[in-house]
Scaffold this active site. Structure first.
Site, PDB file in Angstrom:
ATOM      1  N   THR A  14      -0.429  47.982  36.449  1.00  0.00           N
ATOM      2  CA  THR A  14      -0.844  49.442  36.611  1.00  0.00           C
ATOM      3  C   THR A  14      -2.006  49.833  35.774  1.00  0.00           C
ATOM      4  O   THR A  14      -3.016  50.331  36.208  1.00  0.00           O
ATOM      5  CB  THR A  14       0.271  50.286  36.312  1.00  0.00           C
ATOM      6  OG1 THR A  14       1.486  50.251  37.076  1.00  0.00           O
ATOM      7  CG2 THR A  14      -0.122  51.792  36.266  1.00  0.00           C
ATOM      8  N   ASP A  72       0.843  42.800  41.135  1.00  0.00           N
ATOM      9  CA  ASP A  72       1.824  43.868  40.404  1.00  0.00           C
ATOM     10  C   ASP A  72       2.934  42.629  40.135  1.00  0.00           C
ATOM     11  O   ASP A  72       3.329  41.866  40.497  1.00  0.00           O
ATOM     12  CB  ASP A  72       2.390  44.485  41.708  1.00  0.00           C
ATOM     13  CG  ASP A  72       3.353  45.592  41.359  1.00  0.00           C
ATOM     14  OD1 ASP A  72       3.249  46.621  41.636  1.00  0.00           O
ATOM     15  OD2 ASP A  72       4.462  45.164  40.633  1.00  0.00           O
ATOM     16  N   THR A 104       4.308  46.280  33.851  1.00  0.00           N
ATOM     17  CA  THR A 104       5.276  46.664  32.969  1.00  0.00           C
ATOM     18  C   THR A 104       6.600  46.065  33.481  1.00  0.00           C
ATOM     19  O   THR A 104       7.472  45.803  32.665  1.00  0.00           O
ATOM     20  CB  THR A 104       5.407  48.091  32.669  1.00  0.00           C
ATOM     21  OG1 THR A 104       5.730  48.706  33.916  1.00  0.00           O
ATOM     22  CG2 THR A 104       4.403  48.567  31.821  1.00  0.00           C
ATOM     23  N   ASP A 105       6.690  45.979  34.928  1.00  0.00           N
ATOM     24  CA  ASP A 105       7.975  45.751  35.528  1.00  0.00           C
ATOM     25  C   ASP A 105       8.738  44.576  35.197  1.00  0.00           C
ATOM     26  O   ASP A 105       9.775  44.559  34.577  1.00  0.00           O
ATOM     27  CB  ASP A 105       7.839  45.827  37.011  1.00  0.00           C
ATOM     28  CG  ASP A 105       7.598  47.048  37.578  1.00  0.00           C
ATOM     29  OD1 ASP A 105       7.889  48.267  36.769  1.00  0.00           O
ATOM     30  OD2 ASP A 105       7.077  47.375  38.736  1.00  0.00           O
TER      31      ASP A 105
HETATM   32  N1  ASP Z   1       4.573  47.884  39.219  1.00  0.00           N
HETATM   33  C1  ASP Z   1       3.765  47.804  38.099  1.00  0.00           C
HETATM   34  C2  ASP Z   1       3.893  46.353  37.796  1.00  0.00           C
HETATM   35  O1  ASP Z   1       4.564  45.776  36.946  1.00  0.00           O
HETATM   36  C3  ASP Z   1       4.013  48.734  36.921  1.00  0.00           C
HETATM   37  C4  ASP Z   1       3.425  48.799  35.876  1.00  0.00           C
HETATM   38  O2  ASP Z   1       2.255  48.085  35.735  1.00  0.00           O
HETATM   39  O3  ASP Z   1       3.586  49.395  34.873  1.00  0.00           O
HETATM   40  O4  ASP Z   1       2.782  45.721  37.805  1.00  0.00           O
END
Ligand code: ASP
Length: 570
Positions: A14, A72, A104-105
């Site tokens: 993100t 992602d 973050t995922d």
């Molecule tokens: N879906 C995104 C990822 O993990 C969420 C994020 O970056 O916070 O790449």
């Protein structure tokens, strides 16, 4: 002003996304431009990728390595972890520290995997990202990235950290705990390595010391691992199917302190059969805090089925550690032995835990910081100067734990202070027999001489510590007694001291400059008990000094009739 270089590996997530017709999506080639428009990331007077000078007088040069395609993190797999590890390896010597920008995922998985793959890390590696893209007016990417960059650009934290929302965590202790809030990561079983407020507060005593060995990577290549979260009513056949080949390692997320049904013979038999086939099964708890302990029968049944306890490891850490170990040519029994041991601080309560609370390291680092010793070479100079002193002080206090920590952290077991005193001298002088044995086993120099010529054995005997002296003798210590020692003790009437020295091999008929033996000296002072001890150990009562005087003559000259009689009797 000093300068440090940081490589930013931008994998996606993100943080760098922009709004497109189908929602947020990665924007190749745009991230660096975005950063250059933010004053804290770009000094306008400098070429691209140079920060303004920080208030600690540091300028950070950063370079962006942008992955293609940007991912992602839900789309990432083991191959992506290895790619990041290999890039860190490729550029390891070219940069002072590394940032990994990541979604973050699955960030906690990547951070855990990197912590295992990067072996003997001596540089800072921080994984970070954000919940709201940097391209938004209100976002958390700006702070997360700047703080992580500043930490990487100022401090040597030889760990894989995960930075989020004012805290740097040990990566392999983290979990994504919030899908919407900005405090997206938690580390319930381990305190943060650093906290950012008005000051950047580094918890040096929680940071693992570098091993001192050359950096290398061991890639994760075995994909045959899985996690299974138990739930009430899980059927035996589901479990059996799950455990089928090619499964090589399973993280079994159990209830509470590590419990699973112990009233279902088939359930346990399936686990046992898989363990016997060589599948390594690790028990972790479904709770986010606390650890697996052998307190309940329901947990003991699992252990009996060959399931190994995973202490307080997160599922992410347990899974990546299993994959890491199973990627090496190790027997299942070895993997089972290593799973409950801390390799990178990923779990607590192991026999090696002492290694991970490196208080002395914290002290050394604080001094090094105070001296502005930021480069590894300068830090190592500070270490060289301080370690002998710290070792000696730990040894004289009998602080076995502290010594173990320092030696595990690479301190030199033969190190001596300015007076040539080693930890072994101090432990011996204070009579810490356990410490003496420990130091000998770790390779301390048994017959080291300090600047006055004293050996550890001398210190032990002189201070009346026979237990320590015995261990030194077992460890190969040689008895070498300065003749003056026995003569002095004899003339002082220290019968116990004389006895001790004789017991440890001192020659009872040794002589001083005037040819006087300890017996002469004890006799002239009238020390009856000392005379007895010397005679019992075969001291020569007919020895004559340079004036032809015998011990009995000396006793007479001193007016000590009883002693004189005793000496004459033989
Ligand atoms: N879906 C995104 C990822 O993990 C969420 C994020 O970056 O916070 O790449």
């Amino acid at each position: 002003m000093s300068e440090r270089s940081v490589l930013m590996i931008y994998t996606g997530g993100t943080i760098g996304m922009v709004k497109g017709p189908r929602g947020y999506e990665p924007a190749p080639g745009r991230f660096m431009q975005m950063l250059q428009r933010i004053p804290s990331f770009q000094d306008p007077e400098q070429p691209p990728g140079v920060t303004p000078v920080s208030r600690h007088g540091q300028r950070i040069h950063y370079t962006m390595l942008e992955y293609q395609p940007l991912l992602d993190s839900s789309n990432m797999g083991m191959g992506d972890w290895v790619r990041i590890a290999r890039d860190i390896e490729r550029y390891y010597d070219d940069y002072d520290a590394f940032l990994v920008l990541h979604g973050t995922d699955t960030m906690a998985y990547t951070a855990s995997a990197l912590s295992f793959m990067l072996e003997n890390l001596s540089k800072t590696v921080i994984v970070t990202g954000s919940q709201i893209p940097l391209s938004e007016v209100r976002n958390d990417g700006d702070d997360n990235l700047l703080d992580a960059l500043l930490i990487a650009g100022h401090y040597d934290i030889p760990e894989v950290g995960l930075y989020f929302r004012s805290r740097l965590f040990r990566g392999n202790r983290t979990r994504k705990i919030d899908a919407s809030g900005l405090e997206a990561f938690g580390s319930d079983n381990a305190p943060p390595l650093a906290t950012v407020g008005i000051e950047i507060d580094i918890a040096w005593d929680t940071i693992r010391p570098p091993s001192g060995e050359p950096f290398r990577i061991t890639p994760i290549t075995n994909p045959n691992v899985a996690t299974l979260r138990l739930f009430p009513g899980i059927t035996d056949s589901i479990l059996e199917n799950f455990l089928r080949p090619p499964l090589a390692g399973l993280v079994l997320e159990t209830y509470g302190a590590g419990n699973a049904p112990d009233n279902r013979a088939n359930f346990l038999a399936a686990l046992r059969a898989a363990s016997e086939r060589g599948v390594v099964i690790v028990n972790t708890t479904q709770c986010s805090r606390g650890e697996v302990v052998a307190a309940y029968a329901a947990g003991t049944a699992l252990a009996e089925a060959g399931v190994v306890p995973g202490s307080d490891m997160t599922t992410e850490a347990a899974l990546t550690k299993l994959a890491f170990l199973l990627s090496q040519d190790l027997e299942p029994a070895v993997v089972r032995r290593l799973m409950p041991e801390s390799l990178r601080g990923e779990l607590s309560n192991t026999t090696h835990e002492g290694r991970f609370g490196f208080q002395e390291k914290a002290f050394v680092n604080t001094v090094a910081d105070a001296l502005f010793a930021r480069t590894p070479e300068r830090r190592s100079e500070v270490e060289q100067a301080l370690y002998p002193v710290l070792l000696c002080s730990a040894a004289s206090l009998g602080d076995l734990k502290g010594l173990r920590r320092m030696y595990d952290g690479g301190a030199d077991p033969t190190a001596a202070d300015y007076d040539g005193r080693t930890a072994l001298h101090l432990a011996a002088a204070e009579g810490h027999a356990e410490v003496v044995s420990f130091l000998i086993a770790r390779g301390a120099t048994v017959n080291a001489k300090d600047r006055w010529g004293a050996t550890p054995l001398y210190d032990a005997v002189q201070n009346g510590h026979e237990d320590a002296a015995d261990r030194l003798l077992e460890g190969g210590a040689e008895v070498s007694v300065d003749p003056a020692v026995l003569c002095t003790l004899a003339s002082q009437g220290d019968s116990e001291g004389v006895h001790r020295w004789l017991k440890y091999g001192a020659d009872p008929s040794t002589r001083d400059y005037d040819g006087r033996t300890p017996l002469h000296l004890a006799a002239v002072e009238g020390h009856l008990q000392t005379v007895r001890v010397l005679l019992d150990h075969g001291a020569d009562r007919s020895a004559r000094d340079r004036w032809g005087t015998t011990p009995a003559d000396s006793a007479q000259a001193g007016g000590h009739r009883t002693v004189q009689t005793l000496l004459a009797d033989g």
